[in-house]
Scaffold this motif. Sequence first.
Motif, PDB file in Angstrom:
ATOM      1  N   LEU A  91       0.828  -1.199   0.000  1.00 57.43           N
ATOM      2  CA  LEU A  91       0.000   0.000   0.000  1.00 57.43           C
ATOM      3  C   LEU A  91       0.867   1.255   0.000  1.00 57.43           C
ATOM      4  N   ARG A  92       1.945   1.211   0.749  1.00 51.35           N
ATOM      5  CA  ARG A  92       2.844   2.366   0.812  1.00 51.35           C
ATOM      6  C   ARG A  92       3.531   2.619  -0.532  1.00 51.35           C
ATOM      7  N   GLN A  93       3.821   1.541  -1.277  1.00 49.50           N
ATOM      8  CA  GLN A  93       4.448   1.678  -2.592  1.00 49.50           C
ATOM      9  C   GLN A  93       3.484   2.230  -3.640  1.00 49.50           C
ATOM     10  N   SER A  94       2.205   2.035  -3.402  1.00 47.13           N
ATOM     11  CA  SER A  94       1.208   2.522  -4.363  1.00 47.13           C
ATOM     12  C   SER A  94       1.006   4.024  -4.161  1.00 47.13           C
ATOM     13  N   THR A  95       0.218   4.603  -5.032  1.00 54.41           N
ATOM     14  CA  THR A  95      -0.079   6.031  -4.902  1.00 54.41           C
ATOM     15  C   THR A  95      -1.373   6.269  -4.126  1.00 54.41           C
ATOM     16  N   LEU A  96      -1.994   5.199  -3.640  1.00 43.95           N
ATOM     17  CA  LEU A  96      -3.268   5.355  -2.936  1.00 43.95           C
ATOM     18  C   LEU A  96      -3.154   6.216  -1.684  1.00 43.95           C
ATOM     19  N   LEU A  97      -2.047   6.080  -0.950  1.00 43.84           N
ATOM     20  CA  LEU A  97      -1.909   6.872   0.275  1.00 43.84           C
ATOM     21  C   LEU A  97      -1.758   8.358  -0.004  1.00 43.84           C
ATOM     22  N   GLU A  98      -1.261   8.691  -1.162  1.00 47.26           N
ATOM     23  CA  GLU A  98      -1.111  10.102  -1.501  1.00 47.26           C
ATOM     24  C   GLU A  98      -2.384  10.684  -2.104  1.00 47.26           C
ATOM     25  N   ASP A  99      -3.103   9.856  -2.841  1.00 43.01           N
ATOM     26  CA  ASP A  99      -4.229  10.368  -3.622  1.00 43.01           C
ATOM     27  C   ASP A  99      -5.597  10.099  -3.009  1.00 43.01           C
ATOM     28  N   THR A 100      -5.799   8.909  -2.459  1.00 40.08           N
ATOM     29  CA  THR A 100      -7.147   8.474  -2.117  1.00 40.08           C
ATOM     30  C   THR A 100      -7.362   8.244  -0.628  1.00 40.08           C
ATOM     31  N   LEU A 101      -6.379   7.660   0.041  1.00 44.06           N
ATOM     32  CA  LEU A 101      -6.531   7.263   1.444  1.00 44.06           C
ATOM     33  C   LEU A 101      -5.713   8.154   2.368  1.00 44.06           C
ATOM     34  N   ASP A 102      -6.339   8.591   3.440  1.00 46.03           N
ATOM     35  CA  ASP A 102      -5.616   9.353   4.451  1.00 46.03           C
ATOM     36  C   ASP A 102      -4.923   8.352   5.375  1.00 46.03           C
TER      37      ASP A 102
END
Length: 141
Positions: A91-102
């Motif tokens: 999850l940390r490697q993906s962009t989800l934490l920057e874009d979608t998930l707080d």
Amino acid sequence: MTTSNHLHPLAAAAAAGVAAGVLVVVAGAAVDGSAGAAGAAVGAAVTLTVFAFGAVSVDLATRIQPRSGLLVALVTYALQVVVLVLFFARLRQSTLLEDTLDPRWLAASVVVVTLTWTALQIVTWHRGGTPVRTVATGGER
């Protein structure tokens, strides 16, 4: 045969975990909008899934072979830790934490659901009156 008014520890823990997850999702939405709600929802869903898998695995193993409970619990716990570490690393490697998930709400949800699940399992096992020696040895002595 006697009946009990108490919930099975797994059911009680799952219900409490879901309720705690919903509360964190609502708080995340109120404070940080959709990113807060999404982060909290992912954290709660992953935590509940991993905990349910572990609890069901140990429950099934002890029903089939009561003396295997501790071994299965330890192996399941190790597997749960590995799965969570791999999931959060990915999850940390993906962009989800920057874009979608707080990430703050995701972490808060994991902590709240974990503490709630654990506390309710302890309370319901204690209220159920299952002696430790019964679980550990597979029967009364």
